[in-house]
Motif scaffolding. Sequence first.
Motif, short mmCIF file in Angstrom:
data_model
loop_
_atom_site.label_atom_id
_atom_site.label_comp_id
_atom_site.label_asym_id
_atom_site.label_seq_id
_atom_site.Cartn_x
_atom_site.Cartn_y
_atom_site.Cartn_z
N ARG A 80 0.93 -0.89 0.18
CA ARG A 80 0.00 -0.14 -0.19
C ARG A 80 0.74 0.85 0.19
NH1 ARG A 80 -2.85 1.66 5.73
NH2 ARG A 80 -0.95 2.19 5.77
N ASP A 81 2.03 1.04 0.84
CA ASP A 81 2.81 2.29 0.89
C ASP A 81 3.85 2.70 -0.14
OD1 ASP A 81 1.62 2.64 3.55
OD2 ASP A 81 3.64 1.85 4.87
N GLN A 82 3.64 1.65 -1.01
CA GLN A 82 4.10 1.41 -2.78
C GLN A 82 4.02 1.96 -2.95
OE1 GLN A 82 6.21 -2.61 -2.91
NE2 GLN A 82 7.98 -2.31 -1.81
N ALA A 83 2.43 1.92 -3.60
CA ALA A 83 1.23 2.54 -4.51
C ALA A 83 1.04 3.90 -3.93
CB ALA A 83 0.19 1.27 -4.10
N LEU A 84 1.84 3.97 -2.34
CA LEU A 84 1.01 5.84 -2.81
C LEU A 84 1.84 6.46 -3.09
CD1 LEU A 84 -1.00 6.23 0.74
CD2 LEU A 84 -1.31 7.60 -1.47
N ALA A 85 3.29 5.90 -2.53
CA ALA A 85 4.36 7.00 -3.52
C ALA A 85 4.46 6.61 -5.15
CB ALA A 85 6.12 5.84 -2.70
N ALA A 86 4.28 5.46 -5.22
CA ALA A 86 4.40 5.80 -6.85
C ALA A 86 2.97 6.51 -7.55
CB ALA A 86 4.35 3.92 -7.15
N ALA A 87 2.50 6.95 -7.43
CA ALA A 87 0.56 7.25 -7.66
C ALA A 87 1.30 8.41 -8.23
CB ALA A 87 -0.15 7.03 -6.78
N GLY A 88 0.41 8.37 -9.45
CA GLY A 88 0.10 10.64 -10.06
C GLY A 88 -0.72 10.85 -9.73
N ALA A 89 -1.77 11.24 -10.93
CA ALA A 89 -2.46 12.19 -10.93
C ALA A 89 -3.64 10.91 -9.98
CB ALA A 89 -3.47 12.03 -12.26
N GLU A 90 -3.92 9.73 -9.65
CA GLU A 90 -4.10 8.81 -9.58
C GLU A 90 -4.70 9.62 -7.11
OE1 GLU A 90 -1.24 6.16 -9.70
OE2 GLU A 90 -2.37 7.52 -11.20
N LYS A 91 -3.43 9.83 -6.83
CA LYS A 91 -3.43 9.56 -5.46
C LYS A 91 -4.22 10.23 -4.94
CE LYS A 91 0.48 10.88 -2.54
NZ LYS A 91 2.28 11.01 -2.67
N PRO A 92 -5.03 10.87 -4.79
CA PRO A 92 -6.13 11.60 -4.50
C PRO A 92 -6.93 10.42 -4.58
CG PRO A 92 -5.88 13.59 -5.54
CD PRO A 92 -4.91 12.26 -6.26
N THR A 93 -7.42 10.01 -5.29
CA THR A 93 -8.47 8.89 -5.56
C THR A 93 -8.18 7.75 -4.73
OG1 THR A 93 -9.27 9.52 -7.48
CG2 THR A 93 -9.58 7.45 -6.64
N LEU A 94 -6.67 7.50 -4.70
CA LEU A 94 -5.97 6.56 -3.77
C LEU A 94 -5.85 6.71 -2.19
CD1 LEU A 94 -4.38 3.47 -4.45
CD2 LEU A 94 -2.98 4.52 -4.78
N ILE A 95 -6.00 7.79 -1.92
CA ILE A 95 -6.34 8.08 -0.62
C ILE A 95 -7.26 7.45 0.05
CG2 ILE A 95 -6.04 10.13 0.87
CD1 ILE A 95 -3.21 10.53 -0.76
N ARG A 96 -8.56 7.77 -1.09
CA ARG A 96 -10.05 8.27 -0.66
C ARG A 96 -10.65 6.50 -0.92
NH1 ARG A 96 -13.60 7.13 -3.21
NH2 ARG A 96 -12.24 7.95 -5.21
N ILE A 97 -9.70 5.93 -1.44
CA ILE A 97 -9.88 4.17 -1.30
C ILE A 97 -8.96 3.71 0.21
CG2 ILE A 97 -9.98 2.18 -1.85
CD1 ILE A 97 -9.98 3.15 -4.81
N LEU A 98 -7.78 4.30 0.48
CA LEU A 98 -7.38 4.01 1.38
C LEU A 98 -8.34 4.18 3.08
CD1 LEU A 98 -3.47 4.04 0.34
CD2 LEU A 98 -5.08 2.03 0.09
N ASP A 99 -8.81 5.46 2.49
CA ASP A 99 -9.37 5.64 4.21
C ASP A 99 -10.39 5.16 4.14
OD1 ASP A 99 -9.49 7.68 5.99
OD2 ASP A 99 -11.61 8.30 5.14
N SER A 100 -11.20 4.60 3.44
CA SER A 100 -12.35 3.13 2.99
C SER A 100 -11.99 2.58 3.84
CB SER A 100 -12.90 4.04 1.69
OG SER A 100 -13.51 3.16 1.88
N ALA A 101 -10.93 1.86 2.53
CA ALA A 101 -10.21 0.46 3.61
C ALA A 101 -9.83 0.26 5.30
CB ALA A 101 -8.67 -0.22 2.64
N GLN A 102 -9.55 1.49 5.42
CA GLN A 102 -9.21 1.40 7.05
C GLN A 102 -10.60 1.45 7.81
OE1 GLN A 102 -6.20 1.28 8.37
NE2 GLN A 102 -7.14 1.20 10.16
N TYR A 103 -11.69 2.35 7.62
CA TYR A 103 -12.82 2.11 7.93
C TYR A 103 -13.00 0.59 8.05
CZ TYR A 103 -18.42 2.23 9.29
OH TYR A 103 -19.14 2.75 9.53
N LEU A 104 -13.48 -0.08 6.92
CA LEU A 104 -13.71 -1.32 7.23
C LEU A 104 -12.53 -2.38 7.62
CD1 LEU A 104 -15.62 -2.96 5.66
CD2 LEU A 104 -14.13 -3.98 4.11
N TYR A 105 -11.28 -2.25 7.85
CA TYR A 105 -10.52 -3.15 8.31
C TYR A 105 -10.63 -2.94 9.38
CZ TYR A 105 -5.95 -3.69 10.89
OH TYR A 105 -5.18 -3.53 11.62
N ASP A 106 -11.41 -1.97 10.31
CA ASP A 106 -11.65 -1.38 11.52
C ASP A 106 -12.98 -1.69 12.24
OD1 ASP A 106 -9.67 0.08 12.19
OD2 ASP A 106 -10.11 1.59 11.34
#
Length: 213
Positions: A80-106
Amino acid sequence: MPLLDLTSDELLTTTRAVRKRLDLTRFVEPAVIEQCVEIALQAPIPPIIKVHFVIVTDPAQREALAALYRKGMDQVVQMRDQALAAAGAEKPTLIRILDSAQYLYDHLHEVPVHVIPCIEGRTDNTSVVEQAGTWGSILPATWNFMLAARSRSLGTVWTGNHLLFEREAADVLGIPYEQVMQVALIPVAYTLGTEFRVAKRPPLTSVLHRDRW
Ligand SMILES: Cc1cc2nc3c(=O)[nH]c(=O)nc-3n(C[C@H](O)[C@H](O)[C@H](O)COP(=O)(O)O)c2cc1C
Protein backbone atom coordinates in the motif's frame (compact mmCIF):
# COMPACT_ATOMS: atom_id res chain seq x y z
CA MET A 1 -37.70 -5.64 0.04
CA PRO A 2 -38.81 -3.64 -3.05
CA LEU A 3 -36.16 -3.35 -5.76
CA LEU A 4 -34.51 0.01 -6.33
CA ASP A 5 -35.77 1.89 -9.36
CA LEU A 6 -32.57 1.64 -11.44
CA THR A 7 -32.13 0.99 -15.15
CA SER A 8 -29.85 -1.95 -15.94
CA ASP A 9 -27.10 0.49 -17.00
CA GLU A 10 -27.50 2.44 -13.75
CA LEU A 11 -27.23 -0.80 -11.80
CA LEU A 12 -24.09 -1.83 -13.71
CA THR A 13 -22.37 1.54 -13.35
CA THR A 14 -23.25 2.40 -9.74
CA THR A 15 -22.56 -0.87 -7.95
CA ARG A 16 -19.64 0.56 -5.98
CA ALA A 17 -17.37 -0.78 -3.26
CA VAL A 18 -19.34 0.26 -0.16
CA ARG A 19 -17.56 0.45 3.18
CA LYS A 20 -18.32 3.65 5.13
CA ARG A 21 -21.96 3.65 4.05
CA LEU A 22 -22.74 0.15 5.32
CA ASP A 23 -25.46 0.29 7.96
CA LEU A 24 -23.87 -1.74 10.75
CA THR A 25 -27.00 -1.67 12.91
CA ARG A 26 -29.72 -2.83 10.52
CA PHE A 27 -30.70 -6.52 10.38
CA VAL A 28 -30.42 -8.19 6.97
CA GLU A 29 -33.16 -10.75 6.38
CA PRO A 30 -31.83 -14.23 5.42
CA ALA A 31 -34.47 -14.42 2.63
CA VAL A 32 -32.97 -11.37 0.87
CA ILE A 33 -29.52 -12.96 0.86
CA GLU A 34 -31.08 -16.17 -0.49
CA GLN A 35 -32.65 -14.22 -3.37
CA CYS A 36 -29.22 -12.78 -4.20
CA VAL A 37 -27.67 -16.26 -4.20
CA GLU A 38 -30.46 -17.53 -6.52
CA ILE A 39 -29.59 -14.71 -8.91
CA ALA A 40 -25.86 -15.44 -8.55
CA LEU A 41 -26.54 -18.96 -9.78
CA GLN A 42 -27.96 -17.59 -13.04
CA ALA A 43 -24.42 -16.52 -14.07
CA PRO A 44 -22.57 -18.73 -16.57
CA ILE A 45 -21.56 -21.81 -14.55
CA PRO A 46 -20.69 -25.02 -16.43
CA PRO A 47 -22.82 -27.98 -15.20
CA ILE A 48 -19.75 -29.91 -13.99
CA ILE A 49 -18.64 -27.04 -11.76
CA LYS A 50 -19.87 -26.73 -8.18
CA VAL A 51 -20.00 -23.31 -6.57
CA HIS A 52 -20.99 -22.57 -2.98
CA PHE A 53 -21.84 -19.47 -0.95
CA VAL A 54 -21.08 -19.53 2.78
CA ILE A 55 -23.24 -16.97 4.56
CA VAL A 56 -21.79 -15.94 7.90
CA THR A 57 -23.95 -14.06 10.43
CA ASP A 58 -22.80 -15.58 13.74
CA PRO A 59 -20.96 -12.78 15.63
CA ALA A 60 -18.11 -15.03 16.83
CA GLN A 61 -17.54 -16.37 13.30
CA ARG A 62 -17.54 -12.83 11.87
CA GLU A 63 -15.08 -11.72 14.53
CA ALA A 64 -12.79 -14.65 13.65
CA LEU A 65 -12.94 -13.80 9.93
CA ALA A 66 -12.37 -10.10 10.63
CA ALA A 67 -9.25 -10.98 12.67
CA LEU A 68 -7.85 -12.94 9.69
CA TYR A 69 -8.79 -10.08 7.37
CA ARG A 70 -6.91 -7.59 9.55
CA LYS A 71 -3.90 -9.91 9.72
CA GLY A 72 -3.96 -10.12 5.92
CA MET A 73 -4.23 -6.36 5.51
CA ASP A 74 -1.35 -5.85 7.95
CA GLN A 75 0.76 -7.99 5.62
CA VAL A 76 0.00 -5.92 2.50
CA VAL A 77 0.61 -2.58 4.22
CA GLN A 78 4.04 -2.28 2.57
CA MET A 79 2.47 -2.74 -0.89
CA ARG A 80 0.00 0.00 0.00
CA ASP A 81 2.77 2.43 0.93
CA GLN A 82 4.64 1.63 -2.30
CA ALA A 83 1.49 2.21 -4.36
CA LEU A 84 0.96 5.56 -2.65
CA ALA A 85 4.54 6.66 -3.23
CA ALA A 86 4.34 5.69 -6.93
CA ALA A 87 0.89 7.24 -7.50
CA GLY A 88 0.56 10.18 -9.87
CA ALA A 89 -2.70 11.90 -10.77
CA GLU A 90 -4.68 9.05 -9.22
CA LYS A 91 -3.20 9.73 -5.75
CA PRO A 92 -6.31 11.50 -4.31
CA THR A 93 -8.52 8.57 -5.43
CA LEU A 94 -6.06 6.12 -3.90
CA ILE A 95 -5.99 8.05 -0.61
CA ARG A 96 -9.81 8.04 -0.53
CA ILE A 97 -9.93 4.26 -1.13
CA LEU A 98 -7.29 3.63 1.54
CA ASP A 99 -9.21 5.75 4.05
CA SER A 100 -12.34 3.78 3.23
CA ALA A 101 -10.38 0.50 3.46
CA GLN A 102 -9.15 1.52 6.93
CA TYR A 103 -12.79 1.95 7.99
CA LEU A 104 -13.58 -1.58 6.86
CA TYR A 105 -10.46 -2.84 8.66
CA ASP A 106 -11.82 -1.30 11.87
CA HIS A 107 -15.44 -2.40 11.45
CA LEU A 108 -15.57 -5.64 9.43
CA HIS A 109 -16.67 -7.69 12.46
CA GLU A 110 -19.69 -5.37 12.81
CA VAL A 111 -20.91 -5.84 9.23
CA PRO A 112 -24.01 -8.04 9.70
CA VAL A 113 -23.37 -10.53 6.90
CA HIS A 114 -20.12 -11.91 5.47
CA VAL A 115 -20.49 -13.88 2.24
CA ILE A 116 -17.72 -16.22 1.12
CA PRO A 117 -18.15 -17.51 -2.44
CA CYS A 118 -16.33 -20.82 -2.92
CA ILE A 119 -15.65 -23.25 -5.74
CA GLU A 120 -14.87 -26.96 -5.64
CA GLY A 121 -11.34 -27.49 -6.98
CA ARG A 122 -8.16 -25.56 -6.27
CA THR A 123 -6.01 -23.64 -8.76
CA ASP A 124 -2.73 -24.07 -6.85
CA ASN A 125 -0.08 -25.19 -9.41
CA THR A 126 -2.55 -25.59 -12.30
CA SER A 127 -2.29 -24.41 -15.92
CA VAL A 128 -3.61 -21.04 -17.06
CA VAL A 129 -6.49 -22.83 -18.82
CA GLU A 130 -7.50 -24.56 -15.60
CA GLN A 131 -7.11 -21.38 -13.57
CA ALA A 132 -9.24 -19.44 -16.07
CA GLY A 133 -11.86 -22.20 -16.05
CA THR A 134 -12.11 -22.21 -12.27
CA TRP A 135 -12.05 -18.47 -11.58
CA GLY A 136 -14.21 -17.80 -14.65
CA SER A 137 -16.87 -20.11 -13.24
CA ILE A 138 -17.25 -18.33 -9.91
CA LEU A 139 -16.42 -14.66 -10.56
CA PRO A 140 -19.51 -13.88 -12.71
CA ALA A 141 -21.72 -15.55 -10.09
CA THR A 142 -20.13 -13.47 -7.34
CA TRP A 143 -20.63 -10.26 -9.29
CA ASN A 144 -24.25 -11.27 -10.02
CA PHE A 145 -24.67 -11.63 -6.25
CA MET A 146 -23.33 -8.10 -5.72
CA LEU A 147 -25.58 -6.62 -8.42
CA ALA A 148 -28.63 -8.38 -6.97
CA ALA A 149 -27.65 -7.02 -3.55
CA ARG A 150 -27.39 -3.45 -4.87
CA SER A 151 -30.89 -3.80 -6.40
CA ARG A 152 -32.14 -4.65 -2.91
CA SER A 153 -30.46 -1.63 -1.22
CA LEU A 154 -27.61 -3.75 0.08
CA GLY A 155 -24.01 -2.59 -0.17
CA THR A 156 -21.11 -4.92 -0.83
CA VAL A 157 -17.37 -4.72 -1.37
CA TRP A 158 -15.13 -7.32 -3.00
CA THR A 159 -12.31 -8.14 -0.57
CA GLY A 160 -9.48 -10.62 -0.72
CA ASN A 161 -7.24 -9.84 2.24
CA HIS A 162 -8.42 -12.78 4.37
CA LEU A 163 -7.25 -15.16 1.62
CA LEU A 164 -3.69 -14.72 2.87
CA PHE A 165 -4.97 -16.92 5.70
CA GLU A 166 -7.44 -18.98 3.66
CA ARG A 167 -6.62 -22.24 5.46
CA GLU A 168 -7.33 -20.66 8.86
CA ALA A 169 -10.61 -19.24 7.52
CA ALA A 170 -11.49 -22.70 6.18
CA ASP A 171 -10.94 -24.09 9.69
CA VAL A 172 -13.18 -21.38 11.20
CA LEU A 173 -15.98 -22.17 8.74
CA GLY A 174 -15.48 -25.94 8.39
CA ILE A 175 -14.70 -25.63 4.67
CA PRO A 176 -12.73 -28.64 3.34
CA TYR A 177 -9.66 -26.61 2.24
CA GLU A 178 -8.06 -29.31 0.03
CA GLN A 179 -11.17 -29.61 -2.14
CA VAL A 180 -12.80 -26.18 -1.93
CA MET A 181 -11.25 -22.78 -2.70
CA GLN A 182 -12.51 -19.53 -1.22
CA VAL A 183 -12.73 -16.70 -3.72
CA ALA A 184 -13.41 -13.54 -1.71
CA LEU A 185 -15.07 -12.21 1.41
CA ILE A 186 -18.02 -9.97 0.59
CA PRO A 187 -19.29 -7.89 3.54
CA VAL A 188 -23.01 -7.18 3.08
CA ALA A 189 -25.26 -4.64 4.82
CA TYR A 190 -28.04 -2.23 3.96
CA THR A 191 -26.59 1.04 2.67
CA LEU A 192 -26.97 4.46 4.27
CA GLY A 193 -28.80 6.13 1.38
CA THR A 194 -29.16 4.42 -1.98
CA GLU A 195 -27.58 6.94 -4.38
CA PHE A 196 -24.15 5.92 -5.66
CA ARG A 197 -22.08 7.58 -8.36
CA VAL A 198 -20.46 6.28 -11.52
CA ALA A 199 -16.74 5.69 -10.84
CA LYS A 200 -13.90 7.54 -12.56
CA ARG A 201 -12.18 5.02 -14.80
CA PRO A 202 -9.39 5.18 -17.43
CA PRO A 203 -10.45 6.74 -20.74
CA LEU A 204 -11.81 4.30 -23.33
CA THR A 205 -8.92 5.05 -25.71
CA SER A 206 -6.44 3.68 -23.17
CA VAL A 207 -8.16 0.31 -22.93
CA LEU A 208 -9.85 -0.32 -26.27
CA HIS A 209 -7.96 -2.20 -29.00
CA ARG A 210 -9.39 -2.74 -32.46
CA ASP A 211 -8.40 -5.79 -34.49
CA ARG A 212 -4.93 -5.85 -32.87
CA TRP A 213 -3.21 -4.64 -29.64
C1 LIG B 1 -9.64 -9.20 -6.30
C2 LIG B 1 -9.91 -7.98 -5.46
C3 LIG B 1 -9.58 -7.97 -4.13
C4 LIG B 1 -9.82 -6.84 -3.34
N1 LIG B 1 -9.53 -6.87 -2.00
C5 LIG B 1 -9.87 -5.82 -1.21
C6 LIG B 1 -9.72 -5.89 0.20
O1 LIG B 1 -9.26 -6.89 0.75
N2 LIG B 1 -10.11 -4.83 0.93
C7 LIG B 1 -10.66 -3.70 0.37
O2 LIG B 1 -11.01 -2.79 1.12
N3 LIG B 1 -10.81 -3.59 -0.97
C8 LIG B 1 -10.44 -4.62 -1.77
N4 LIG B 1 -10.61 -4.55 -3.13
C9 LIG B 1 -11.00 -3.25 -3.75
C10 LIG B 1 -12.49 -2.99 -3.84
O3 LIG B 1 -13.27 -4.15 -3.97
C11 LIG B 1 -12.83 -2.08 -5.04
O4 LIG B 1 -12.49 -2.74 -6.24
C12 LIG B 1 -12.11 -0.76 -5.04
O5 LIG B 1 -12.24 -0.12 -3.79
C13 LIG B 1 -12.68 0.18 -6.12
O6 LIG B 1 -14.00 0.50 -5.81
P1 LIG B 1 -15.02 1.07 -6.88
O7 LIG B 1 -15.32 -0.05 -7.85
O8 LIG B 1 -16.24 1.47 -6.14
O9 LIG B 1 -14.34 2.17 -7.60
C14 LIG B 1 -10.39 -5.68 -3.93
C15 LIG B 1 -10.76 -5.70 -5.27
C16 LIG B 1 -10.54 -6.83 -6.03
C17 LIG B 1 -10.96 -6.84 -7.49
